[in-house]
Design a protein around this motif. Sequence first.
Motif, PDB file in Angstrom:
ATOM      1  N   PHE A 149      72.107   9.586  79.412  1.00 30.78           N
ATOM      2  CA  PHE A 149      71.115   8.906  79.966  1.00 30.78           C
ATOM      3  C   PHE A 149      71.989   8.218  81.034  1.00 30.78           C
ATOM      4  CE2 PHE A 149      69.364   4.335  80.134  1.00 30.78           C
ATOM      5  CZ  PHE A 149      68.134   4.851  80.861  1.00 30.78           C
ATOM      6  N   GLY A 150      73.132   7.442  80.756  1.00 32.74           N
ATOM      7  CA  GLY A 150      73.917   6.698  81.517  1.00 32.74           C
ATOM      8  C   GLY A 150      74.387   7.762  82.907  1.00 32.74           C
ATOM      9  N   ARG A 151      74.776   8.886  82.621  1.00 30.63           N
ATOM     10  CA  ARG A 151      75.014   9.798  83.735  1.00 30.63           C
ATOM     11  C   ARG A 151      74.088  10.301  84.628  1.00 30.63           C
ATOM     12  NH1 ARG A 151      79.095  13.909  84.113  1.00 30.63           N
ATOM     13  NH2 ARG A 151      78.937  15.084  85.831  1.00 30.63           N
ATOM     14  N   ILE A 152      72.919  10.314  84.194  1.00 34.11           N
ATOM     15  CA  ILE A 152      71.548  10.560  85.060  1.00 34.11           C
ATOM     16  C   ILE A 152      71.542   9.152  85.839  1.00 34.11           C
ATOM     17  CG2 ILE A 152      69.039  10.826  85.211  1.00 34.11           C
ATOM     18  CD1 ILE A 152      69.262  12.565  82.861  1.00 34.11           C
ATOM     19  N   ILE A 153      71.523   8.133  85.522  1.00 35.27           N
ATOM     20  CA  ILE A 153      71.335   6.785  85.962  1.00 35.27           C
ATOM     21  C   ILE A 153      72.441   6.965  87.374  1.00 35.27           C
ATOM     22  CG2 ILE A 153      71.523   4.335  86.104  1.00 35.27           C
ATOM     23  CD1 ILE A 153      69.117   5.139  84.766  1.00 35.27           C
ATOM     24  N   ALA A 154      73.663   7.007  87.006  1.00 38.34           N
ATOM     25  CA  ALA A 154      74.708   7.264  87.874  1.00 38.34           C
ATOM     26  C   ALA A 154      74.580   8.226  89.139  1.00 38.34           C
ATOM     27  CB  ALA A 154      75.973   7.218  87.317  1.00 38.34           C
ATOM     28  N   ASP A 155      74.409   9.680  88.514  1.00 38.33           N
ATOM     29  CA  ASP A 155      74.332  10.635  89.633  1.00 38.33           C
ATOM     30  C   ASP A 155      73.051  10.687  90.675  1.00 38.33           C
ATOM     31  OD1 ASP A 155      76.692  11.646  88.310  1.00 38.33           O
ATOM     32  OD2 ASP A 155      75.797  13.223  87.254  1.00 38.33           O
ATOM     33  N   SER A 156      71.954  10.016  90.074  1.00 35.97           N
ATOM     34  CA  SER A 156      70.625   9.919  90.630  1.00 35.97           C
ATOM     35  C   SER A 156      70.703   9.170  91.722  1.00 35.97           C
ATOM     36  CB  SER A 156      69.597   9.622  89.945  1.00 35.97           C
ATOM     37  OG  SER A 156      69.680   8.226  89.312  1.00 35.97           O
ATOM     38  N   GLY A 157      71.857   8.323  91.742  1.00 39.18           N
ATOM     39  CA  GLY A 157      71.718   6.922  92.835  1.00 39.18           C
ATOM     40  C   GLY A 157      70.967   5.915  92.281  1.00 39.18           C
ATOM     41  N   ALA A 158      70.521   5.596  91.120  1.00 36.24           N
ATOM     42  CA  ALA A 158      69.562   4.673  90.652  1.00 36.24           C
ATOM     43  C   ALA A 158      70.772   3.356  90.316  1.00 36.24           C
ATOM     44  CB  ALA A 158      69.044   5.070  89.080  1.00 36.24           C
ATOM     45  N   ALA A 159      71.796   3.562  89.982  1.00 37.98           N
ATOM     46  CA  ALA A 159      72.889   2.478  89.695  1.00 37.98           C
ATOM     47  C   ALA A 159      73.056   1.931  91.118  1.00 37.98           C
ATOM     48  CB  ALA A 159      73.987   2.928  89.145  1.00 37.98           C
ATOM     49  N   LYS A 160      73.404   2.602  92.154  1.00 34.28           N
ATOM     50  CA  LYS A 160      73.698   2.331  93.549  1.00 34.28           C
ATOM     51  C   LYS A 160      72.378   1.523  94.294  1.00 34.28           C
ATOM     52  CE  LYS A 160      75.597   2.248  97.586  1.00 34.28           C
ATOM     53  NZ  LYS A 160      74.631   2.020  98.560  1.00 34.28           N
ATOM     54  N   GLN A 161      71.215   1.997  93.791  1.00 34.96           N
ATOM     55  CA  GLN A 161      69.769   1.350  94.426  1.00 34.96           C
ATOM     56  C   GLN A 161      69.684   0.074  93.842  1.00 34.96           C
ATOM     57  OE1 GLN A 161      67.364   0.970  96.718  1.00 34.96           O
ATOM     58  NE2 GLN A 161      66.681   3.110  96.321  1.00 34.96           N
ATOM     59  N   ILE A 162      70.128  -0.113  92.488  1.00 35.59           N
ATOM     60  CA  ILE A 162      69.943  -1.415  91.813  1.00 35.59           C
ATOM     61  C   ILE A 162      70.698  -2.381  92.437  1.00 35.59           C
ATOM     62  CG2 ILE A 162      70.676  -2.687  89.782  1.00 35.59           C
ATOM     63  CD1 ILE A 162      69.658  -0.094  88.239  1.00 35.59           C
ATOM     64  N   ALA A 163      71.877  -1.850  92.859  1.00 32.44           N
ATOM     65  CA  ALA A 163      73.018  -3.023  93.595  1.00 32.44           C
ATOM     66  C   ALA A 163      72.500  -3.268  94.731  1.00 32.44           C
ATOM     67  CB  ALA A 163      74.520  -2.247  93.647  1.00 32.44           C
ATOM     68  N   ASP A 164      72.074  -2.124  95.592  1.00 31.77           N
ATOM     69  CA  ASP A 164      71.802  -2.623  96.885  1.00 31.77           C
ATOM     70  C   ASP A 164      70.414  -3.426  96.975  1.00 31.77           C
ATOM     71  OD1 ASP A 164      73.702  -1.053  98.123  1.00 31.77           O
ATOM     72  OD2 ASP A 164      72.528   0.759  98.583  1.00 31.77           O
ATOM     73  N   THR A 165      69.631  -3.327  96.052  1.00 27.65           N
ATOM     74  CA  THR A 165      68.422  -3.918  96.053  1.00 27.65           C
ATOM     75  C   THR A 165      68.691  -5.678  95.680  1.00 27.65           C
ATOM     76  OG1 THR A 165      67.043  -2.325  95.341  1.00 27.65           O
ATOM     77  CG2 THR A 165      66.241  -4.370  94.920  1.00 27.65           C
ATOM     78  N   LEU A 166      69.620  -5.766  94.501  1.00 29.81           N
ATOM     79  CA  LEU A 166      69.989  -6.870  94.329  1.00 29.81           C
ATOM     80  C   LEU A 166      70.985  -7.802  95.201  1.00 29.81           C
ATOM     81  CD1 LEU A 166      70.965  -6.538  90.617  1.00 29.81           C
ATOM     82  CD2 LEU A 166      68.932  -7.818  91.314  1.00 29.81           C
ATOM     83  N   ILE A 167      71.694  -7.306  96.012  1.00 28.51           N
ATOM     84  CA  ILE A 167      72.554  -7.581  96.889  1.00 28.51           C
ATOM     85  C   ILE A 167      71.684  -7.960  98.204  1.00 28.51           C
ATOM     86  CG2 ILE A 167      74.448  -7.352  98.688  1.00 28.51           C
ATOM     87  CD1 ILE A 167      75.471  -5.433  96.539  1.00 28.51           C
TER      88      ILE A 167
END
Length: 438
Positions: free
Chosen positions: A71-89
């Motif tokens: 699950f975590g690998r998909i969150i990372a590879d899809s760009g979802a983690a990056k999207q979360i960071a960009d949205t919050l910042i």
Amino acid sequence: MTIVAVLFSVGLLIALISVAKLHPFVAFLLAALAAALLLGQPLDTIAGSITKGIGDMLGSLTAILCLGAMFGRIIADSGAAKQIADTLIGAVGRGSITLALAATGFIVGVPLFYNVGFVLMVPLILSVAARSGLPTVYLAIPMLSGLSIAHGFLPPHPSPTALVGLFKADIGWTLIYGAIVGVPTLLIAGPLFARSLRGMTARPQPAARADVDAPPVDPPDAGASFAVALLPVVLLAGTTALLAMSGLSDAAKGWIAFGGNPVVVMLVSLLVAMLVLGVMRGMPLAQVSGGSAEAVKDIAGILLIVAGAGALKQVFVDGGADAALAGWLGGLSLPPLVLGWGLAMVIRIALGSATIAGLTAAGIVQPLVAAGGVDPNLMVLAIGAGSLMCSHVNDSGFWMFKEYFGLTLRETFRSWSVMETLVGIFGLIFTLLLSVLI
């Protein structure tokens, strides 16, 4: 003699890992054999105890940890983690950017294993520092403290998940309590402490500047990224809240309990992630599942450590050490939560690994929890806090932080080590306060 046997076996475990440099799995097995012999366990039962301990520990955890890694690998590879960071910042001003980074680390830290989250977030930290003109270490500490708290306190990370099973705690309540304890701890160890580091200058290595800051060609939108990343937390906490309601029929309780089973939750979360972050964005299912399957390789070592800890714990039980430990620990003047925290801290300082520290301390205090002397959910948090204390030169995270940001040893102790220690101290303080209220 029983207490001596336990202390000797734990000391042997520490020596085999830190001095002899044996793999922790081998060290756990040798410590378990030594404990069994010293406890006078019949020779023909020792192998059975070790096998049972390994099976019991892995039986309840393997599916959760493997599904969590995928699950975590998909969150990372899809760009979802990056999207979360960009949205919050992007949602906050320059003055609140450390709060956004802390929230990012905490949210991203739920689905991602620590090392993966660390490597993924470093280029983002450097990018934010370059765009904002703010000091790099000042920005790094809040985000990485969020990752650390999620790693130490919250399932489905290996140590908290294993402790939930060992103590027969409730994974939903552990998540809820972990969030209650983790948020104020994060605010203190992250944004508040980071204010004292504004004058520290980072000298990032060239490799840390790799261009992974660019979003994927077709990144998931913010809503999908947040919804999928937080889905396991919502499902586990939600089913726990539903089961606490009165007036439910037995059939309804059965369906809710089934839906809230950690394996079912992680399986559903994985399938949703594959669909929403992969297939619906045009990725072939084979590609999505192939990438997530690679993540299982990353946790092989963790599963072996968990298995070894289970073997040592079972030898303690079968050798009669559990009753002796319960009596001995119960006679100490320390509160049980402080005792569990302290044991984890000592082993953490000696070995460096938060996972090993948590599992080893749990095996020692488990009889006390089984006797009903403490809330098992809170003991998971107390041991998790102790396992993060005093990170120094025997911890891989210490060196990752030092090298990625180009700091001196003194600067790394001043920033990273103090941050981890604040997490451990205030994690315990807020756990103790929560124990008074519930």
